[in-house]
Design a protein around this motif. Structure first.
Motif, short mmCIF file in Angstrom:
data_model
loop_
_atom_site.label_atom_id
_atom_site.label_comp_id
_atom_site.label_asym_id
_atom_site.label_seq_id
_atom_site.Cartn_x
_atom_site.Cartn_y
_atom_site.Cartn_z
N ARG A 94 44.70 46.26 38.87
CA ARG A 94 43.48 47.09 39.02
C ARG A 94 42.20 46.30 38.85
NH1 ARG A 94 40.54 50.34 34.86
NH2 ARG A 94 38.75 51.25 36.40
N GLY A 97 41.85 43.39 41.78
CA GLY A 97 42.04 43.88 43.21
C GLY A 97 43.34 43.38 43.95
N ARG A 99 47.90 44.33 44.04
CA ARG A 99 48.83 45.48 43.83
C ARG A 99 49.68 44.97 42.87
NH1 ARG A 99 50.55 45.34 49.83
NH2 ARG A 99 49.80 43.53 49.82
N GLU A 218 34.25 43.11 38.29
CA GLU A 218 35.29 43.52 39.23
C GLU A 218 35.55 42.16 40.19
OE1 GLU A 218 34.48 46.92 41.92
OE2 GLU A 218 36.60 47.05 42.33
N ASP A 220 38.10 41.17 43.54
CA ASP A 220 38.86 41.89 44.59
C ASP A 220 39.83 40.81 45.44
OD1 ASP A 220 39.86 43.32 46.52
OD2 ASP A 220 37.89 43.91 47.48
N ASN A 222 42.57 40.79 47.02
CA ASN A 222 42.95 41.23 48.30
C ASN A 222 42.03 41.49 49.34
OD1 ASN A 222 45.95 40.89 48.01
ND2 ASN A 222 46.08 42.87 47.03
N GLY A 223 40.87 41.83 48.76
CA GLY A 223 39.83 42.14 49.82
C GLY A 223 39.33 40.77 50.32
#
Ligand SMILES: Cc1ncc(COP(=O)(O)O)c(C=O)c1O
Ligand SMILES: Nc1c(O)cccc1C(=O)C[C@H](N)C(=O)O
Length: 408
Positions: A94, A97, A99, A218, A220, A222-223
């Motif tokens: 989480r 970013g 899974r 944060e 990310d 995968n972003g």
């Protein structure tokens, strides 16, 4: 003592910021010694208050009473040790970013670098022979790449270049771009999405070290379409000294060869089959028996993040670092090496000082704990979960006093 000039933030204005801080309540979830301003959570995170009880439970009940049954006992309740790495991986996912099935938790960051770099080289275009890295990367990243390359018969060239020149070096010979997102000395933060896109455009695979990123702001992955990443459990994730590290492998690379193919990454460890068959997802990158005590500490430590808005975490981190820099602006003998542009800054502030080692010794003596890093860096880490602006004010005052003392 140097006076704080009027344009510098005043203590009452900073206290007003603290009164509106949406993360202020998180401080109570940590045990910090009185009289200490802790600016070293980027090296060893503080102790989350719930960890001692969890460790007590794991040692007395799960180990002492249930003994070997804890490996599988109560697996319906999701408390079995065998699945502990996966449960912790989901909590880390989480924050970065990812899974849950793209994250493996265990071993040190160095060992995970070895696993990730082996896999990254294997999925990179055959024929490409360069591992591109930041010349100022953390030593272990460089050493692991050197060691792995030696094992591979020196097939690759580890090419260290200044971070600012990376794009100029992204040629058709580059197999893997291996970078630490936040420089451990300067605190400079690379744009993970932009650099990943540049590397991909040049046909290279990316491997990010998130040691100074995960839990500080944060991320990310995968972003950004990142390929591989690793990071520490004991810094901003507060998992305790020597906490297990993490490894991210994007789903599209799950078929990459597993260099350290141990039985705990097998699809069915207790089948005791003669041949390795990988477990599903990133679990295949777990190697040996999970380090239950330290994984349990990290598991509980990560619960501190459960209700934390990662945008608020970044906003507070920037506010703390901005405040510190403003308070120390123009102090003689201190040369800021951290970018003042917030988008290029992690969660630390560093200065060069001609007597940095002695200055930090005196600061620690006064209860302001930061780091000295060779050759002349004073490094201050700002953990938004347990620091206030008022503490930043007092820490900056102590820095000014020490710098002034050393000039006298
Ligand atoms: C960027 C970076 N990578 C890796 C590490 C550490 O790796 P390990 O946990 O294997 O000692 C550190 C700090 O110790 C670090 O700053
Ligand atoms: N990992 C460390 C250790 O085992 C002992 C002392 C310090 C550390 C650190 O975390 C160093 C840290 N990565 C740094 O950025 O300097």
């Amino acid at each position: 003592m140097t006076q704080i000039t009027p344009q510098r933030p005043a203590l009452d204005a900073l206290q007003a910021l603290d009164a509106r801080d949406p993360l202020a309540h998180k401080r109570a979830e940590f045990l910090l010694p009185p009289g200490v301003i802790y600016l070293d959570g980027n090296s060893l995170g503080a102790l989350p208050a719930a960890v001692p009880a969890r460790l007590d439970h794991v040692t007395r009940q799960e180990w002492g009473d249930a003994l070997i049954r804890s490996w599988t006992a109560n697996n319906e309740g999701g408390r079995d040790w065998m699945a502990l790495p996966d449960r912790v991986a989901a909590k880390v996912a989480r924050l970065i970013g990812a899974r849950p099935h793209e994250v493996a938790v265990g071993d040190s960051t160095s060992v995970n670098l070895f696993k990730a770099l082996s896999a990254a080289l294997a999925v990179a275009d055959a024929g490409r022979r360069v591992i591109l890295t930041d010349a100022d990367n953390f030593p272990t990243d460089l050493y692991v790449a050197q060691g792995l390359n030696a094992l591979l018969g020196g097939r690759y060239e580890l090419r260290p270049v200044p971070a600012a020149d990376l794009s100029a070096h992204l040629g058709p010979e580059v197999a893997v771009v291996m970078l630490t997102q936040v420089d451990y000395r300067t605190g400079e933060r690379l744009d993970l999405a932009a650099v990943t896109a540049q590397a991909h455009a040049a046909g290279a695979v990316t491997l990010w070290d998130l040691a100074h990123s995960a839990g500080a702001f944060e991320v990310d992955l995968n972003g950004a379409g990142a390929d591989f990443a690793v990071g520490c459990g004991y810094k901003y994730l507060n998992g305790g000294p020597g906490a297990p590290a993490f490894l991210f492998v994007a789903e599209r690379h799950h078929a990459a060869p597993v260099a350290l193919s141990g039985w705990m990454g097998h699809a069915d460890p207790f089948e005791m089959a003669r041949d390795y068959a990988p477990a599903a997802g990133a679990r295949r990158f777990v190697v040996g028996t999970p380090m239950v005590l330290s994984l349990s500490a990290l598991d509980t430590a990560l619960d501190v993040f459960a209700d934390v808005d990662l945008g608020a975490l970044r906003a507070k981190s920037l506010s703390l670092t901005e405040t510190f820099m403003a308070l120390l602006d123009g102090i003689p003998d201190l040369t800021l090496v951290t970018p003042s542009d917030p988008s290029r800054r992690g969660s630390q502030v560093s200065y060069r000082h001609p007597q940095a080692r002695e200055a930090m010794r005196r600061l620690v003596e006064r209860g302001v704990i930061g780091d000295f890093r060779t050759p002349d860096i004073l490094r201050f880490g700002f953990t938004p979960l347990y620091l206030s602006h008022a503490e930043v004010y007092h820490a900056a005052q102590a820095v000014q006093d020490v710098v002034q003392e050393l000039r006298a």
